[in-house]
Write a protein that holds these residues in place. Structure first.
Motif, PDB file in Angstrom:
ATOM      1  N   THR A 126       0.833  -1.206   0.000  1.00 35.30           N
ATOM      2  CA  THR A 126       0.000   0.000   0.000  1.00 35.30           C
ATOM      3  C   THR A 126       0.863   1.250   0.000  1.00 35.30           C
ATOM      4  OG1 THR A 126      -1.792  -1.155   1.131  1.00 35.30           O
ATOM      5  CG2 THR A 126      -1.787   1.245   1.279  1.00 35.30           C
ATOM      6  N   GLN A 142      -7.703   0.354  -0.586  1.00 35.21           N
ATOM      7  CA  GLN A 142      -7.838  -0.943   0.087  1.00 35.21           C
ATOM      8  C   GLN A 142      -9.176  -0.996   0.824  1.00 35.21           C
ATOM      9  OE1 GLN A 142      -4.352  -2.025   2.278  1.00 35.21           O
ATOM     10  NE2 GLN A 142      -5.284  -3.823   3.198  1.00 35.21           N
ATOM     11  N   ASP A 151      -5.798  -1.383  -5.014  1.00 34.49           N
ATOM     12  CA  ASP A 151      -5.273  -1.925  -3.761  1.00 34.49           C
ATOM     13  C   ASP A 151      -6.246  -2.961  -3.202  1.00 34.49           C
ATOM     14  OD1 ASP A 151      -3.967  -2.428  -1.415  1.00 34.49           O
ATOM     15  OD2 ASP A 151      -3.703  -0.318  -0.856  1.00 34.49           O
ATOM     16  N   GLU A 152      -5.904  -4.213  -3.346  1.00 36.31           N
ATOM     17  CA  GLU A 152      -6.727  -5.332  -2.870  1.00 36.31           C
ATOM     18  C   GLU A 152      -8.192  -5.190  -3.282  1.00 36.31           C
ATOM     19  OE1 GLU A 152      -6.031  -6.820   0.999  1.00 36.31           O
ATOM     20  OE2 GLU A 152      -3.977  -6.073   1.098  1.00 36.31           O
TER      21      GLU A 152
HETATM   22 MG   LIG Z   1      -2.099  -2.806   2.213  1.00 43.74          MG
END
Ligand SMILES: [Mg+2]
Ligand SMILES: Nc1ncnc2c1ncn2[C@@H]1O[C@H](COP(=O)(O)OP(=O)(O)O)[C@@H](O)[C@H]1O
Lengths: 250, 325
Positions: free
Chosen positions: A41, A83, A168-169
């Motif tokens: 991240t 995220q 992000d994810e």
């Molecule tokens: Mg992360």
């Protein structure tokens, strides 16, 4: 091409990213993997200008992005999804996208007309359609399912018409079905829009299935990089990462 | 379009007509006074809600613009002998300029720091009013009455005509503020309230939008002060005191922040409470405090917030929503 050269960032003396050099070729679909706390991240935060790097360069097609303001980096063509979905809870999906398109086109401060601006609606609908959000157009963002909130977050990034999309994810916190649905949408998006997509992902099945190349981060350093086949056979990666829990989230 | 400007204008015209005709069938001096004060407070509180409800900026110093509006209008009328429209226009310029300067310093700050700094600026203005006796009359206020010369055949010294003017200013101000919150700018302001970081990523210039909102709110707050100074034919230090800000915050809390008309409803509640409670008990502050607590602990929000929520959850609305799908 997005290139990262000898990038470093530490928090209170602890290195989150140290001396990272990476390349993301234009039009590639790249997965970034690594255990929690590896600095994935942080890497995105550095690229998108949320944090300023201590040292090193982030180059997009020859332009150094380090030190540019977030808005300028967006203008250069880099957009990200977060995220934890970063959305506007009191807006409906359609309002969110109308407001986002309006902001992106520099019409955020218009006072002599009513919202939504007719000239922004077409693009807003286009983005909703790209991600299959049209059926939720009138739903309040706060009431969306977790998966749709993540989709809306991606939609917000797409509004910016990026050349490089950082995810992000995108599947974090989703059930198995929702996960594959999300990933399929991302894959189709990548195919159709021909942008560079970089995504962080913990699910190895997904990573090996769709990524055309992989970067492995560990303790803020690059542990390995290559094609899925190269990574699968890499001894370091197996030892440090894939060995645990059948390659699932360590 | 859902809320067209034309629709607002039509509703506004009907509202003004009804308000103007009402005293003809029901001549009641108390009602007229109540409405003039109500117009003043409703504009003031609604302007605060631009910041609180739409911008997520809780100002504890909004009363400074009420005081500034009352004092600058009163002083201009007393000292320069200009016409009422000219003094009104100049007062707007003055409040806007002060709001721009104060806002430029305050709106960068987050939550509690923003609240405290706006309060500090308000205290500064109050001290100025108290200490600068030759100009402001100090704690006596602007005495001797404010001259209210006729213009265009309108005589605001006449209570009936002041009533009509207040109604026009109230409705006109509400239409303009409603337009602001329904404009692209208004939605950008909501974006900042919901998620300023994401808004910035999307290209919103957060500081600039907040500053413009602060100035607009200051202007409408100042107009509330002008109406009050016309009503009492003077200006008094309590108009500029922090209690004025407190009252606006009370009104907004009572009425609710999630609907445009919440502060108008809150104004009516507070003024009624004012009149009723003071008639029956000398423990005004205590009673008012208890009622606020009731709202805060019982409803956990303002009245219109509560009603809106109740309406949205009612079986009839839920059924209609399902059919709409
Ligand atoms: Mg992360
Ligand atoms: N804003 C921050 N302040 C302090 N430390 C941070 C911050 N962001 C990340 N870190 C630290 O940097 C390291 C990498 O974090 P992160 O990039 O979030 O990892 P990942 O996304 O790979 O799980 C962690 O040790 C984390 O505690």
């Amino acid at each position: 091409m997005l290139t990262i050269e000898r990038l470093s960032k530490s928090f209170d003396g602890i290195a989150a990213i140290s001396d990272v050099t990476l390349e993301f070729p234009t039009g590639s679909l790249t997965a970034v993997i690594g255990p929690n706390g590896a600095g994935k991240t942080t890497l995105f935060n550095l690229i998108s200008g949320a944090f300023k790097a201590d040292a090193g360069r982030v180059m997009l097609d020859g332009i150094d992005l380090v030190g540019l303001a977030r808005a300028e980096i967006v203008r250069c063509g880099i957009a990200r999804a977060f995220q934890v979905a970063s959305i506007f809870p009191s807006f409906t999906v359609e309002e969110t996208l109308n407001a986002a398109v309006q902001a992106h086109r520099g019409r955020a401060a218009v006072l002599d007309r009513r919202f939504p601006l007719a000239e922004c609606c077409e693009r807003a609908h286009e983005v909703m359609d790209m991600l299959g959000l049209a059926k939720e157009a009138d739903t309040l963002s706060a009431r969306l399912s977790h998966g749709d909130q993540k989709l809306l977050d991606v939609a917000l990034a797409l509004v910016l018409q990026p050349r490089v999309l950082l995810l992000d994810e995108p599947t974090a916190g989703m059930g198995p079905d929702e996960r594959w649905q999300m990933i399929e949408r991302v894959y189709r998006l990548w195919e159709r829009e021909k942008m560079t997509v970089v995504f962080i992902e913990h699910d190895m099945d997904i990573v090996f299935k769709i990524a055309n190349s992989i970067r492995v981060l560990c303790y803020g350093r690059v542990l390995a990089e290559g094609t899925p086949d190269q990574i699968r056979g890499n001894a370091d990666v197996i030892a440090a990462y894939l060995g645990t829990e059948d390659g699932a989230n360590p | 379009m859902r809320h067209s400007f034309r629709r607002d204008m039509i509703i506004g015209a009907i509202a003004v007509t009804a308000l103007v005709l009402l005293p003809l069938v029901w001549p009641n001096k108390a009602f007229i006074d109540f409405t003039i004060r109500g117009a003043s407070f409703a504009l003031f509180a609604t302007s605060l809600n631009l910041l609180v409800g739409y911008g997520g900026m809780v100002s504890f110093g909004h009363g400074m613009f009420f005081g500034l509006g009352a004092y600058s209008f009163g002083l201009l009328m007393q000292r320069t002998g200009m016409s009422i429209p000219a003094a009104f226009a100049l007062t707007i310029v003055v409040t806007a300029a002060v709001a721009l300067a104060v806002g430029a310093i305050c709106v960068r700050l987050k939550e509690i720091y923003f609240a405290f700094l706006t309060l500090a600026f308000q205290m500064f203005l109050y001290s100025l009013v108290i200490l600068w006796v030759p100009l402001t009359g100090g704690d006596q206020g602007l005495r001797g009455g404010i001259p209210r010369p006729s213009f265009l055949g309108i005589d605001l010294a006449d209570q009936r005509q002041l009533y009509i003017a207040s109604c026009v200013l109230l409705v006109g101000g509400l239409i303009l503020m409603h337009h602001i919150v329904e404009s692209p700018f208004g939605y950008t302001l909501r974006m900042i309230r919901d998620n300023a970081t994401r808004a910035a990523f999307l290209g919103v210039e957060v500081f600039r939008i907040k500053l413009v909102a602060f100035v607009l709110a200051g202007i409408f707050g100042g107009i509330g002060g002008v109406i009050m100074s016309l009503f009492v034919s003077g200006a008094y230090p309590e108009f500029a005191n922090w209690t004025m800000s407190g009252e606006a915050v009370f009104i907004v809390m009572l009425g609710g922040i999630s609907t445009f008309f919440g502060p108008v409803v809150g104004t009516v509640i507070l003024l009624l409470l004012n009149d009723v409670v003071t008639r029956f008990t000398e423990y005004y502050g205590l009673t008012l405090g208890a009622i606020i607590l009731l709202f805060a602990l019982g409803l956990r929000r303002g009245l219109t917030d509560f009603l809106l929520d109740y309406w949205r959850r009612s079986p009839w609305v839920l059924a209609a929503a399902k059919r709409g799908r």
